[in-house]
Enzyme design. Structure first.
Site, short mmCIF file in Angstrom:
data_model
loop_
_atom_site.label_atom_id
_atom_site.label_comp_id
_atom_site.label_asym_id
_atom_site.label_seq_id
_atom_site.Cartn_x
_atom_site.Cartn_y
_atom_site.Cartn_z
N HIS A 182 29.97 36.61 32.75
CA HIS A 182 30.51 35.26 32.85
C HIS A 182 29.61 34.28 32.11
O HIS A 182 28.40 34.50 31.98
CB HIS A 182 30.67 34.84 34.32
CG HIS A 182 31.67 35.66 35.07
ND1 HIS A 182 31.37 36.89 35.60
CD2 HIS A 182 32.99 35.44 35.35
CE1 HIS A 182 32.45 37.40 36.19
NE2 HIS A 182 33.45 36.54 36.05
N ASP A 193 33.67 35.60 30.59
CA ASP A 193 34.78 34.85 31.18
C ASP A 193 34.37 33.44 31.58
O ASP A 193 33.18 33.14 31.74
CB ASP A 193 35.29 35.58 32.43
CG ASP A 193 36.07 36.84 32.11
OD1 ASP A 193 36.05 37.27 30.94
OD2 ASP A 193 36.67 37.42 33.04
#
Length: 278
Positions: free
Chosen positions: A242, A87
């Protein structure tokens, strides 16, 4: 007196008029052919993308020479399949992360933020060129703004998708809403996303990497993965990570250990049934 002979200047002028007349006739005959648009020839499997500066690139959807294939059939996604998802990118760390994934021949899925796509255009292109799946993560990453209404939830994804298409020539229906769908995404917002052709994905293994500046969270990811496989053996593993500076090193450690345990890797495709938080 004899007739006056034409001068050299007169003969040159007459020759010029005749040449101009011939040129006009030729133009009327084939002039339309000169102005017929000619489409650029692009090899099958390639699409044109925006050029940046003096660079002009062609983006291959399915690069050759890879030891794995990006497209996975729904029926082939069974137990021991891991979906690595990242992400908040792209970022300054994306290029290094892509190198690590390429070295291990592991496809992944990148849920990208629209402002970061515009900031790191080359990284977006490279992500697609290497066969990874592009996902959308919205624009603001602000839950108060994103979840304000069905229109805001779909609007951010449409804006991100427009940017992705402008940068790469491809679009996607794969999305992940900020901070996950539960408990944030309301039923009207879910319906609005589906109506716009978006499939929202969550995860079932949370790396909690945002808490760490070193890759010591890898052991926790392995423990969660094995427990999830034991409790839900037919369910694929979707790992939330992430796009951060620590991520390339962590992924470089994680992939070999997952392979040792018999896991294979795939990228998310639009025809798959999404994993949602319970």
């Amino acid at each position: 007196m004899g007739s006056k002979q034409p001068t050299v200047k007169y003969l040159a002028l007459k020759a010029g008029l005749l040449a101009g007349l011939c040129g006009a006739l030729i133009f009327l005959w084939i002039g339309n052919e000169w102005h017929t648009p000619v489409k650029a020839k692009i090899k099958t499997g390639e699409v044109p993308v925006l050029s940046h500066g003096s660079e002009k690139e062609l983006l291959k959807r399915d690069p050759q020479g890879m030891n794995w294939t990006r497209t996975e059939k729904v029926e082939s996604i069974r137990k021991n399949t891991v979906f690595l998802t990242f992400d908040d990118g792209p970022s300054a760390s994306t290029d290094e992360l892509l190198q690590v994934l390429d070295q291990h021949k592991a496809p992944a899925t990148f849920f990208m933020l629209e402002p970061n796509m515009r900031k790191h255009r080359k990284e977006v292109l490279k992500t697609i060129q290497l066969g990874h799946a592009a996902g959308l993560h919205g624009v603001t990453h602000n839950p108060d703004l994103y979840y304000a209404s069905p229109e805001s939830a779909t609007g951010e994804m449409k804006t991100a998708n427009d940017t992705l298409q402008k940068l790469t020539g491809v679009s996607t229906g794969i999305v992940r809403t900020p901070y996950g769908s539960k408990p944030n995404l309301t039923e009207p917002e879910q319906e609005a996303l589906l109506a716009e052709g978006f499939q929202y994905w969550d995860w079932n293994v949370d790396s909690l990497d945002w808490k760490h500046s070193t890759p010591d969270f890898v052991s926790n990811v392995l423990e969660q993965t094995e427990k999830r496989t034991k409790d839900f053996p037919e369910e694929p593993i979707v790992i939330l990570m992430h796009d951060r500076p620590v991520t390339p090193e962590a992924v470089d450690q994680l992939i070999p250990k997952l392979k040792e345990r018999g896991y294979s890797f795939a990228s998310i495709q639009e025809e798959m049934i999404p994993v949602h938080l319970q």
